[in-house]
Design a protein around this motif. Structure first.
Motif, short mmCIF file in Angstrom:
data_model
loop_
_atom_site.label_atom_id
_atom_site.label_comp_id
_atom_site.label_asym_id
_atom_site.label_seq_id
_atom_site.Cartn_x
_atom_site.Cartn_y
_atom_site.Cartn_z
N GLN A 187 27.85 60.06 44.09
CA GLN A 187 28.01 61.39 43.45
C GLN A 187 26.96 61.87 42.56
O GLN A 187 26.55 62.94 42.30
CB GLN A 187 29.48 61.53 42.50
CG GLN A 187 30.95 60.93 43.36
CD GLN A 187 30.90 61.46 44.59
OE1 GLN A 187 30.65 62.71 44.96
NE2 GLN A 187 31.21 60.50 45.60
N VAL A 188 26.47 60.43 41.80
CA VAL A 188 25.33 60.89 40.82
C VAL A 188 24.02 61.20 41.68
O VAL A 188 23.22 62.11 41.28
CB VAL A 188 24.97 59.68 39.89
CG1 VAL A 188 23.70 59.92 39.09
CG2 VAL A 188 26.35 59.55 39.05
N GLN A 189 23.99 60.55 42.93
CA GLN A 189 22.73 60.98 43.75
C GLN A 189 23.05 62.36 44.39
O GLN A 189 21.82 62.95 44.50
CB GLN A 189 22.83 59.92 45.10
CG GLN A 189 21.77 60.16 46.10
CD GLN A 189 21.96 59.34 47.23
OE1 GLN A 189 22.97 58.68 47.45
NE2 GLN A 189 21.00 59.11 48.32
N ALA A 190 23.94 62.79 44.56
CA ALA A 190 24.43 64.17 44.89
C ALA A 190 23.71 65.34 43.76
O ALA A 190 23.27 66.26 44.04
CB ALA A 190 25.83 64.47 45.34
N VAL A 191 24.11 64.82 42.57
CA VAL A 191 23.66 65.67 41.19
C VAL A 191 22.00 65.55 41.37
O VAL A 191 21.26 66.72 41.09
CB VAL A 191 24.16 65.17 40.03
CG1 VAL A 191 23.49 66.04 39.20
CG2 VAL A 191 25.68 65.40 40.19
N LYS A 192 21.32 64.53 41.61
CA LYS A 192 19.86 64.29 41.73
C LYS A 192 19.34 64.98 42.54
O LYS A 192 18.34 65.74 42.61
CB LYS A 192 19.62 62.75 41.78
CG LYS A 192 18.19 62.65 42.18
CD LYS A 192 17.32 62.85 41.04
CE LYS A 192 15.61 62.51 41.22
NZ LYS A 192 15.25 63.06 42.37
N GLU A 193 20.14 65.07 44.01
CA GLU A 193 19.62 66.01 45.06
C GLU A 193 19.96 67.45 45.06
O GLU A 193 19.61 68.14 45.95
CB GLU A 193 19.98 65.29 46.25
CG GLU A 193 19.54 63.89 46.45
CD GLU A 193 20.13 63.16 47.67
OE1 GLU A 193 21.17 63.72 48.24
OE2 GLU A 193 19.48 62.16 47.99
N GLY A 194 20.46 67.82 43.81
CA GLY A 194 20.98 69.14 43.82
C GLY A 194 22.14 69.86 44.71
O GLY A 194 22.29 70.93 44.88
N LEU A 195 23.02 68.90 45.34
CA LEU A 195 24.17 69.18 45.95
C LEU A 195 25.23 69.69 45.02
O LEU A 195 25.97 70.58 45.51
CB LEU A 195 24.56 68.12 46.80
CG LEU A 195 23.65 67.54 47.99
CD1 LEU A 195 24.23 66.26 48.60
CD2 LEU A 195 23.29 68.71 49.04
N CYS A 196 25.23 69.23 43.86
CA CYS A 196 25.98 69.77 42.88
C CYS A 196 25.48 69.65 41.49
O CYS A 196 24.56 68.77 41.29
CB CYS A 196 27.41 68.73 42.86
SG CYS A 196 27.33 67.11 43.12
N ASP A 197 26.09 70.22 40.51
CA ASP A 197 25.76 70.09 39.26
C ASP A 197 26.37 69.17 38.21
O ASP A 197 25.79 68.70 37.22
CB ASP A 197 25.69 71.47 38.28
CG ASP A 197 24.73 72.39 39.00
OD1 ASP A 197 23.79 72.08 39.85
OD2 ASP A 197 24.78 73.73 38.85
N ILE A 198 27.67 68.78 38.60
CA ILE A 198 28.37 67.98 37.94
C ILE A 198 29.14 66.98 38.80
O ILE A 198 29.41 67.33 39.82
CB ILE A 198 29.23 68.58 36.77
CG1 ILE A 198 30.29 69.65 37.62
CG2 ILE A 198 28.53 69.13 35.73
CD1 ILE A 198 31.36 69.90 36.66
N ALA A 199 29.54 65.85 38.53
CA ALA A 199 30.40 64.76 39.14
C ALA A 199 31.24 63.88 38.45
O ALA A 199 30.80 63.69 37.13
CB ALA A 199 29.21 63.83 39.93
N ILE A 200 32.14 63.56 39.06
CA ILE A 200 33.11 62.43 38.36
C ILE A 200 32.63 61.13 38.57
O ILE A 200 32.51 60.91 39.80
CB ILE A 200 34.61 62.79 38.64
CG1 ILE A 200 35.06 64.18 38.53
CG2 ILE A 200 35.46 61.80 38.03
CD1 ILE A 200 36.19 64.83 39.00
N GLY A 201 32.71 60.23 37.67
CA GLY A 201 32.26 58.82 38.11
C GLY A 201 32.74 57.91 36.82
O GLY A 201 33.04 58.21 35.52
N ASN A 202 32.68 56.42 37.21
CA ASN A 202 33.14 55.51 36.08
C ASN A 202 31.53 55.34 35.25
O ASN A 202 30.66 55.24 35.91
CB ASN A 202 33.61 54.29 36.77
CG ASN A 202 35.05 54.35 36.79
OD1 ASN A 202 35.95 55.24 36.49
ND2 ASN A 202 35.86 53.39 37.48
N SER A 203 31.83 54.88 34.04
CA SER A 203 30.68 54.93 33.29
C SER A 203 29.60 53.65 33.73
O SER A 203 28.66 53.72 33.76
CB SER A 203 31.07 54.62 31.66
OG SER A 203 31.99 53.51 31.68
#
Length: 337
Positions: A202-218
């Motif tokens: 999900q964080v990779q997707a934010v980096k690649e511009g697929l989304c602006d925010i993502a849910i994930g564990n710290s």
């Protein structure tokens, strides 16, 4: 004895893993080897007790049921509150009476009947793009994930993954079933893509511009920061702790329980007490970037850099009670489709 050995062979356990009470203890673990083996080595160094570990990605509860009274398992290590409660509900574990554990683990993070105990905390965060969004406001809450302003901008893994099921369960505990269903419909409407992958993805997707925010564990952020292949992903996001002006950030746990038929009960208790003590708690914090459960244990430098946050104080027992209801709601809104 023949029946015991036959059971061990059937379940893929070799005879040497069936411990002797004097010097060994047997562990079934969902936790990865790189995380727990350093602690087990330290435990053996301090006590002389050898730790035999059977690692698994799934099916520990089923294995314990199959083995029954012939199970060699003494201690079970697992992630997610739902898995801990499953062990208790299926009567696969036994209560543990220990003043040491009670002193080390706050009441909120252990079973009312002393059948399971949390070892670490992990927060369920929202990661935002540094370039396109920046740090989210202090007022940001999980409820905001359903607001129209995030339409087509949110990424998450499967709604039915235990981490998300626990978050939905906590929402039910606070807001009730009907309101949570409406919230899930809004979250689904805001998804940039079908739920998929893991938290790092999900964080990779934010980096690649697929989304602006993502849910994930710290703690995944800590892992990515220290992975040369994923460091750029981590550097592309801000970590946000939702609910700081409300109920607090949702936290889940990793934990432990003593197997119902533990053949090495005394050694199992020694290991469980060791895992709640400062040495092991510090190792958890440094190796896996999780939050120690024992109060006063120092966080890793990286985790501390993320700042303080208020954790949701809803009882984990209560969260676990809504596990099946959460799955039902996820099905009703067809979250993963």
């Amino acid at each position: 004895m023949k029946k015991l050995l036959a059971t061990a062979v059937l379940l893929g356990l070799s005879a040497p893993q069936v411990a002797t009470a004097a010097e060994e203890v047997n562990v079934y673990s969902y936790r990865q080897p790189f995380l727990v083996e350093p602690m087990f080595n330290e435990f053996t160094k301090e006590t002389g007790i050898k730790v035999n570990v059977k690692f698994a990605k799934a099916g520990i509860a089923e294995k314990l049921q199959q083995e029954g009274e012939y199970s060699p398992a003494d201690v079970v290590l697992t992630t997610d509150i739902s898995r801990l409660v499953e062990l208790s509900d299926k009567k696969l574990v036994q209560p543990v009476d220990s003043k040491v554990i009670d002193a080390n683990i706050p009441a909120q993070f252990r079973d009312n009947e002393d059948e399971w105990f949390a070892l670490t905390l992990r927060s369920r965060n929202v990661f935002s793009s540094k370039d396109r969004v920046g740090k989210l406001p202090a007022s940001f809450d999980y409820s905001d994930l359903a607001k129209p302003e995030w339409k087509g901008k949110l990424c998450t893994r499967s709604g039915k993954h235990p981490y998300n099921v626990s978050l939905v369960s906590a929402m039910i505990a606070h807001n009730g079933e009907a309101e949570t269903k409406t919230w899930l419909e809004g979250v689904k409407a805001n998804l940039a893509r079908k739920p998929q992958g893991n938290d790092r993805g999900q964080v990779q997707a934010v980096k690649e511009g697929l989304c602006d925010i993502a849910i994930g564990n710290s703690y995944y952020l800590g892992k990515m920061v220290n992975d040369p292949n994923q460091q750029a992903w981590a550097e592309a996001v801000e970590i946000n702790f939702p609910g700081q002006q409300g109920n607090g950030t949702h936290v889940n746990v990793s934990g432990m329980a003593m197997a119902k038929y533990a053949p090495n009960k005394d050694n199992a208790l020694k290991l469980m007490e060791f895992l709640t003590a400062t040495t092991a708690q510090q190792m958890y914090a440094e190796v896996n970037y999780e939050y120690p459960v024992k109060e006063g244990v120092k966080r890793s430098e990286l985790v501390a850099s993320w700042g303080e946050f208020k954790a949701d104080d809803v009882s984990l027992d209560q969260v676990a009670q809504y596990h099946q209801t959460a799955i039902k709601l996820l099905d009703e809104v067809k979250f993963d489709l």
